[in-house]
Design an enzyme around this catalytic site. Structure first.
Site, PDB file in Angstrom:
ATOM      1  N   ASP A  43       0.803  -1.213   0.000  1.00 16.39           N
ATOM      2  CA  ASP A  43       0.000   0.000   0.000  1.00 16.39           C
ATOM      3  C   ASP A  43       0.845   1.276   0.000  1.00 16.39           C
ATOM      4  OD1 ASP A  43      -2.487  -1.076  -0.180  1.00 16.39           O
ATOM      5  OD2 ASP A  43      -3.001  -0.843   1.925  1.00 16.39           O
ATOM      6  N   PHE A  44       0.260   2.315  -0.554  1.00 18.21           N
ATOM      7  CA  PHE A  44       0.859   3.652  -0.579  1.00 18.21           C
ATOM      8  C   PHE A  44       1.297   4.089   0.812  1.00 18.21           C
ATOM      9  CE2 PHE A  44      -0.005   8.363  -0.597  1.00 18.21           C
ATOM     10  CZ  PHE A  44       0.993   8.728  -1.481  1.00 18.21           C
TER      11      PHE A  44
END
Length: 236
Positions: A43-44
């Site tokens: 994830d970012f």
């Protein structure tokens, strides 16, 4: 097979892709190597180990939950986590998309890891604690949802290991080539043998959606032989 795998220590707020997306930072700002693509996602807003490869079968094996490569996360949670919560994580947690498989979970000391930029929010009245969590699944944002489900929201999430590969000696934002472990090399060989049974009669390629794709060529921006991956950031 050599130099087919890159280990990258992904910083916070970096997309697990090379293609631009608005003004967000991507892998292109860190890795300038042709034809390598992420094997799986991170994830970012998560940090840590991301594997990249230029070999389609290897990309599939690392990314697919069918091969059950264990992934270990270091997780900073809000509050002093209890033994009861640890046991819940070990036994499996019920999420909206089903019961998670049993995990390996334990309390750990704060790891010797570079501070996050920007830092995690600090609340003097609310302590934090760290756990190590090892899973073999890939539900969307699974680790964050697991800790929240047992009452301890995730503040910081670092993926420390994927199978035999770890972040050891890889500074944040840096990457390095590595060799395949014997176990992974064997899995790749077996996967390719199974795949070759579906090659065309002339042996020059394989069929995909009614057309032949020669080995070694790139298909729709990914390594040949790999399953399609969506250009969205998923995973814990």
């Amino acid at each position: 097979m050599s130099s087919n795998l890159i280990l990258f220590n992904k910083p916070f707020r970096v997309m697990s892709q090379f293609s631009p997306e608005g003004d967000k930072t991507t892998l292109a700002q860190f890795i300038d190597v042709a034809d390598f693509y992420p094997a799986g996602r991170l994830d970012f807003d998560s940090e840590g180990l991301l594997l990249l490869t230029n070999h389609g079968p290897l990309q599939h094996i690392v990314a697919s939950p069918d091969f059950k490569m264990a992934k270990t996360y270091w997780v900073q949670v809000e509050g002093e986590i209890t033994q009861e919560a640890i046991e819940q994580l070990q036994e499996g947690v019920t999420l909206k998309d089903g019961l998670t498989k049993p995990a390996i979970a334990e309390c750990i000391e704060e790891p010797d890891f570079a501070p996050r930029v920007p830092p995690v929010r600090y609340r003097e009245s609310i302590p934090t604690s760290w756990i190590s969590l090892q899973i073999k699944e890939g539900k969307n944002r699974q680790v964050r949802r697991m800790t929240a489900a047992v009452g301890f929201p995730t503040l910081r999430l670092i993926r420390y290991a994927i199978g035999p590969y770890t972040l050891d000696n890889i500074p944040v934002g840096q990457w390095q080539y590595t060799d395949l472990s014997p176990t992974l090399a064997k899995e790749v060989e077996q996967f390719e043998q199974r795949r070759n049974k579906t090659t065309s009669p002339n042996g020059r390629g394989r069929y995909q959606k009614g057309r032949q794709v020669p080995h070694g060529k790139r298909v729709a921006g990914r390594a040949a032989g790999a399953k399609p991956t969506r250009r969205t950031h998923r995973k814990p």
